[in-house]
Design a protein around this motif. Structure first.
Motif, mmCIF file in Angstrom:
data_model
loop_
_atom_site.group_PDB
_atom_site.id
_atom_site.type_symbol
_atom_site.label_atom_id
_atom_site.label_comp_id
_atom_site.label_asym_id
_atom_site.label_seq_id
_atom_site.Cartn_x
_atom_site.Cartn_y
_atom_site.Cartn_z
ATOM 1 N N THR A 53 0.886 -1.065 -0.055
ATOM 2 C CA THR A 53 0.060 -0.196 -0.053
ATOM 3 C C THR A 53 0.813 1.411 0.195
ATOM 4 N N CYS A 54 2.019 1.186 -0.182
ATOM 5 C CA CYS A 54 2.859 2.177 -0.579
ATOM 6 C C CYS A 54 4.117 1.827 -1.293
ATOM 7 N N ALA A 55 5.162 2.605 -1.556
ATOM 8 C CA ALA A 55 6.118 2.153 -2.651
ATOM 9 C C ALA A 55 7.569 2.550 -1.846
ATOM 10 N N THR A 56 7.590 2.278 -0.585
ATOM 11 C CA THR A 56 8.798 2.660 0.167
ATOM 12 C C THR A 56 9.941 1.569 0.169
ATOM 13 N N CYS A 57 9.548 0.384 -0.295
ATOM 14 C CA CYS A 57 10.317 -0.612 -0.519
ATOM 15 C C CYS A 57 10.855 -0.990 -1.828
ATOM 16 N N HIS A 58 10.789 -0.036 -2.437
ATOM 17 C CA HIS A 58 11.051 -0.107 -4.158
ATOM 18 C C HIS A 58 12.460 -0.479 -4.082
ATOM 19 N N VAL A 59 13.037 -1.225 -5.135
ATOM 20 C CA VAL A 59 14.242 -1.813 -5.769
ATOM 21 C C VAL A 59 14.327 -1.940 -6.956
ATOM 22 N N TYR A 60 15.449 -2.002 -7.567
ATOM 23 C CA TYR A 60 15.833 -2.445 -8.928
ATOM 24 C C TYR A 60 16.449 -3.937 -8.978
ATOM 25 N N ILE A 61 15.827 -4.743 -9.598
ATOM 26 C CA ILE A 61 16.331 -6.175 -9.610
ATOM 27 C C ILE A 61 17.451 -6.010 -10.734
ATOM 28 N N ASP A 62 18.659 -6.549 -10.474
ATOM 29 C CA ASP A 62 19.884 -6.629 -11.172
ATOM 30 C C ASP A 62 19.223 -7.441 -12.561
ATOM 31 N N ASP A 63 19.901 -6.950 -13.438
ATOM 32 C CA ASP A 63 19.447 -7.521 -15.174
ATOM 33 C C ASP A 63 19.709 -9.228 -14.977
ATOM 34 N N ALA A 64 20.570 -9.506 -14.335
ATOM 35 C CA ALA A 64 20.727 -10.911 -14.534
ATOM 36 C C ALA A 64 19.781 -11.610 -13.846
ATOM 37 N N TRP A 65 18.999 -11.136 -12.888
ATOM 38 C CA TRP A 65 17.892 -11.996 -12.169
ATOM 39 C C TRP A 65 16.468 -11.453 -12.530
ATOM 40 N N ARG A 66 16.350 -10.529 -13.461
ATOM 41 C CA ARG A 66 14.875 -10.133 -13.603
ATOM 42 C C ARG A 66 13.914 -11.112 -14.280
ATOM 43 N N GLU A 67 14.370 -12.086 -15.064
ATOM 44 C CA GLU A 67 13.573 -13.266 -15.445
ATOM 45 C C GLU A 67 13.171 -14.052 -14.047
ATOM 46 N N THR A 68 14.281 -14.468 -13.541
ATOM 47 C CA THR A 68 14.100 -15.283 -12.468
ATOM 48 C C THR A 68 12.968 -14.698 -11.336
ATOM 49 N N VAL A 69 13.080 -13.541 -11.052
ATOM 50 C CA VAL A 69 12.196 -12.904 -10.241
ATOM 51 C C VAL A 69 10.876 -12.684 -10.745
ATOM 52 N N GLY A 70 10.754 -12.487 -12.142
ATOM 53 C CA GLY A 70 9.299 -12.116 -12.793
ATOM 54 C C GLY A 70 9.124 -10.734 -12.505
ATOM 55 N N GLY A 71 8.085 -10.314 -13.067
ATOM 56 C CA GLY A 71 7.229 -8.912 -13.102
ATOM 57 C C GLY A 71 6.381 -8.764 -12.214
ATOM 58 N N PRO A 72 6.265 -7.603 -12.151
ATOM 59 C CA PRO A 72 5.112 -7.226 -10.763
ATOM 60 C C PRO A 72 3.632 -7.668 -11.168
ATOM 61 N N SER A 73 2.932 -7.863 -10.328
ATOM 62 C CA SER A 73 1.410 -8.001 -10.554
ATOM 63 C C SER A 73 0.750 -6.544 -10.600
ATOM 64 N N SER A 74 -0.439 -6.502 -11.320
ATOM 65 C CA SER A 74 -1.084 -5.188 -11.584
ATOM 66 C C SER A 74 -1.364 -4.533 -10.315
ATOM 67 N N MET A 75 -1.605 -5.168 -9.335
ATOM 68 C CA MET A 75 -1.529 -4.337 -8.115
ATOM 69 C C MET A 75 -0.389 -3.572 -7.767
ATOM 70 N N GLU A 76 0.704 -4.409 -7.850
ATOM 71 C CA GLU A 76 2.042 -3.818 -7.604
ATOM 72 C C GLU A 76 2.427 -2.497 -8.757
ATOM 73 N N GLU A 77 1.954 -2.844 -10.019
ATOM 74 C CA GLU A 77 2.140 -1.867 -10.900
ATOM 75 C C GLU A 77 1.680 -0.656 -10.645
ATOM 76 N N ASP A 78 0.311 -0.716 -9.847
ATOM 77 C CA ASP A 78 -0.414 0.396 -9.396
ATOM 78 C C ASP A 78 0.571 1.269 -8.478
#
Length: 106
Positions: A45-70
């Motif tokens: 319900t906030c965005a204060t734990c925002h991080v950038y996923i290292d490029d080598a890990w993006r596929e393994t981690v996966g993308g955000p849900s629609s709620m997370e995108e919001d």
């Protein structure tokens, strides 16, 4: 234990060990990673734990849900690699994960 490395805005690497089932945010808080504020405690319900996923890990981690995108709309300097660390569950496949902490939180 799953190893996660947090890279601060100053390039400091903080190596941690995380419990499977915990979140990347909880692990950051337990290890006093600077820049991870986590005001809502992991409720997405906030965005204060925002991080950038290292490029080598993006596929393994996966993308955000629609709620997370919001919620990422409220984060500072969002990139394609942006995720809310409260929404990433630690699992064996993430052993060695590297995340970068942005210069400020939303």
């Amino acid at each position: 234990m799953t190893k996660i490395t947090y890279v601060t805005t100053h390039g400091e690497r903080i190596d941690t060990e995380a419990e499977n089932g915990a979140t990347v945010m909880e692990t950051a808080i337990m290890n006093a990673v600077p820049g991870i504020v986590a005001e809502c405690g992991g409720a997405c319900t906030c965005a204060t734990c925002h991080v950038y996923i290292d490029d080598a890990w993006r596929e393994t981690v996966g993308g955000p849900s629609s709620m997370e995108e919001d919620m990422l709309d409220f984060a500072f300097d969002v990139k394609d690699s942006s995720r809310l660390s409260c929404q990433i569950k630690v699992r064996d496949a993430l052993d060695g994960l590297v995340v970068h902490v942005p210069s400020r939180q939303g």
